[in-house]
Write a protein that holds these residues in place. Structure first.
Motif, short mmCIF file in Angstrom:
data_model
loop_
_atom_site.label_atom_id
_atom_site.label_comp_id
_atom_site.label_asym_id
_atom_site.label_seq_id
_atom_site.Cartn_x
_atom_site.Cartn_y
_atom_site.Cartn_z
N THR A 5 -15.88 3.00 14.32
CA THR A 5 -14.75 3.58 15.04
C THR A 5 -13.96 2.87 14.26
OG1 THR A 5 -13.55 3.88 16.90
CG2 THR A 5 -14.52 2.16 17.53
N ARG A 6 -12.50 3.42 14.34
CA ARG A 6 -11.61 2.17 13.50
C ARG A 6 -10.16 1.96 13.97
NH1 ARG A 6 -8.55 6.77 13.47
NH2 ARG A 6 -8.87 8.39 12.51
N PHE A 7 -9.39 1.27 14.36
CA PHE A 7 -8.00 1.32 14.70
C PHE A 7 -7.40 1.27 13.31
CE2 PHE A 7 -4.05 -1.44 16.14
CZ PHE A 7 -3.59 -0.87 16.75
N ALA A 8 -5.86 2.44 13.48
CA ALA A 8 -5.47 2.19 11.81
C ALA A 8 -3.86 2.69 12.30
CB ALA A 8 -6.17 3.69 11.79
N PRO A 9 -3.48 1.71 12.65
CA PRO A 9 -1.55 1.74 12.47
C PRO A 9 -1.18 2.18 11.31
CG PRO A 9 -2.95 -0.60 12.52
CD PRO A 9 -3.51 0.37 12.88
N ALA A 10 0.29 2.32 11.34
CA ALA A 10 1.07 3.19 10.01
C ALA A 10 1.82 2.01 10.41
CB ALA A 10 1.31 4.25 10.65
N PRO A 11 1.84 1.21 9.09
CA PRO A 11 2.82 -0.02 9.45
C PRO A 11 4.01 0.52 8.90
CG PRO A 11 1.72 -0.18 7.14
CD PRO A 11 1.14 1.21 7.92
N ILE A 41 -5.30 -0.10 7.73
CA ILE A 41 -4.15 -0.32 7.90
C ILE A 41 -3.30 1.23 6.83
CG2 ILE A 41 -1.70 -1.57 7.01
CD1 ILE A 41 -2.79 -2.86 9.02
N GLU A 42 -2.36 2.11 7.83
CA GLU A 42 -2.53 3.15 7.13
C GLU A 42 -1.40 2.98 6.59
OE1 GLU A 42 -3.98 6.35 9.43
OE2 GLU A 42 -5.90 5.68 8.90
N ASP A 43 -1.42 2.49 5.40
CA ASP A 43 0.21 1.91 4.55
C ASP A 43 0.33 3.39 2.87
OD1 ASP A 43 -1.66 1.00 3.16
OD2 ASP A 43 -0.28 -0.44 2.66
N THR A 178 -1.09 11.96 1.97
CA THR A 178 -0.85 12.64 2.98
C THR A 178 -1.82 11.54 4.09
OG1 THR A 178 -1.80 14.96 3.20
CG2 THR A 178 0.29 14.40 2.14
N TYR A 179 -0.98 11.42 4.70
CA TYR A 179 -2.05 10.89 6.29
C TYR A 179 -2.81 11.68 6.43
CZ TYR A 179 -3.59 12.19 11.19
OH TYR A 179 -4.60 11.47 11.66
N GLN A 180 -3.21 13.20 6.42
CA GLN A 180 -4.83 13.70 6.22
C GLN A 180 -5.47 13.42 5.20
OE1 GLN A 180 -4.20 15.54 9.54
NE2 GLN A 180 -2.73 16.20 9.89
N ILE A 196 -11.05 7.66 17.59
CA ILE A 196 -10.79 7.75 19.17
C ILE A 196 -9.36 7.24 18.72
CG2 ILE A 196 -10.98 5.61 21.46
CD1 ILE A 196 -13.33 5.33 20.52
N ARG A 197 -8.38 7.75 19.42
CA ARG A 197 -7.09 8.23 19.41
C ARG A 197 -6.26 9.03 20.03
NH1 ARG A 197 -7.70 11.87 13.88
NH2 ARG A 197 -8.08 13.68 14.87
N GLY A 198 -4.60 9.26 20.27
CA GLY A 198 -4.15 10.01 21.19
C GLY A 198 -4.04 11.01 21.28
N1 GLU Z 1 -1.90 5.87 11.67
C1 GLU Z 1 -1.80 7.16 12.46
C2 GLU Z 1 -1.03 6.59 12.98
O1 GLU Z 1 -0.36 5.12 13.19
C3 GLU Z 1 -3.47 7.39 12.90
C4 GLU Z 1 -4.36 7.33 12.54
C5 GLU Z 1 -5.41 8.50 13.48
O2 GLU Z 1 -6.01 8.19 14.21
O3 GLU Z 1 -6.39 9.28 13.20
O4 GLU Z 1 -0.80 7.45 14.24
#
Ligand code: GLU
Length: 273
Positions: A5-11, A41-43, A178-180, A196-198
């Motif tokens: 899995t991953r933790f993927a915050p956008a800075p 890190i989703e930059d 893009t994010y997608q 796993i995400r919101g």
């Molecule tokens: N980078 C996205 C965010 O910070 C989350 C990406 C994801 O979990 O798919 O909202």
């Protein structure tokens, strides 16, 4: 071997309690199932991301004790950029990509094309065959038909990308991926098989599954969308109601353990702990 899995915050801002609630979910599921956590890190959006946020996020995660099993390359790196180019080329070779010069205003003017909260791209540029070398934005065709998946928390889901968003923007006019698109290519390459995400991202899942299939992914990841921490009236958690930046709490001398307890408390209704 358990899930990846991953933790993927956008800075695009500091780490907040909402992120910590998400991180607690991710690390606890990974530990329970003998899985691994990738920090990514989703930059991808160079116009909104800032280096000081990257540093701040990494420092706060370290302070809270969230140690990833591996760290993915930054989305802005030359390596990932080349990979996004090649993924786009693959879709292009299959005739699924076209250039688009629509502004937000062009799209917003198409009032009837709405799906709930979303504005569906009305397909204006699909038949126009704009020159690829002078128009940087790209869309991928989303044909009709639904994508079904079973969310670990919410159960059976069905989404139809053609109705929700229409042809998907994968690179914008400023040449940002893009994010997608970035997230699908990264999840594929990094072997992520549990996302796993919101639940604010639930509506993105069908189109991400569709894109993953178009890119040749045999089995899309599994998904677990947890509830978001919210204000009592159901609106998105505001700063005043407790979604504080972690660095402020740290700066005020609060111990990491208290911050984690606070996040556990806020997250107690969001399905896991
Ligand atoms: N980078 C996205 C965010 O910070 C989350 C990406 C994801 O979990 O798919 O909202």
């Amino acid at each position: 071997m358990g899930p990846v899995t991953r933790f993927a915050p956008a800075p695009t801002g500091w780490l907040h309690l909402g992120h910590v609630v998400n991180a607690l979910h991710i690390w606890s599921v990974a530990r329970e199932r003998d899985g691994r956590v990738i920090l990514r890190i989703e930059d991808h959006d160079r116009t909104r991301c800032r280096e000081e946020y990257v540093d701040g996020i990494l420092e706060d995660l370290d302070w809270l004790g969230f140690v990833p099993d591996s760290v993915a390359p930054r989305q802005s790196s030359a390596e990932r950029t080349a990979r996004y180019e090649s993924a786009l080329a693959r879709l292009q070779n299959e005739g699924l990509v076209y250039a688009c010069d629509c502004s937000r205003r062009d799209i917003a003017m198409d009032v009837p094309d709405r799906f709930g909260e979303e504005t569906r791209y009305p397909g204006r540029c699909r038949p126009r065959s704009l020159a690829l070398d002078s128009t940087p934005a790209r869309r991928v065709q989303m044909d009709t038909g639904a994508e079904s998946f079973v969310d670990e928390r919410l159960g059976e889901q069905q989404q139809s990308p053609a109705e929700q968003c229409g042809d998907l923007l994968v690179r914008d006019r400023a040449r940002n991926w893009t994010y997608q698109f970035a997230v699908v290519v990264d999840d594929l390459d990094q072997g992520v098989d549990l996302v796993i995400r919101g639940e604010d991202l639930l509506s993105s899942t069908g189109r991400q599954i569709r894109l993953a299939k178009l890119l040749g992914r045999a089995a899309p990841p599994r998904f677990h969308h947890h509830a978001l921490i919210r204000n009592p009236d159901g609106s998105k958690l505001s700063k005043s109601a407790g979604d504080t930046a972690i660095r402020e709490l740290r700066g005020a001398g609060e111990p990491a353990e208290n911050v984690l307890s606070r996040a556990r408390l806020l997250g107690r209704d969001v399905s896991r702990f």
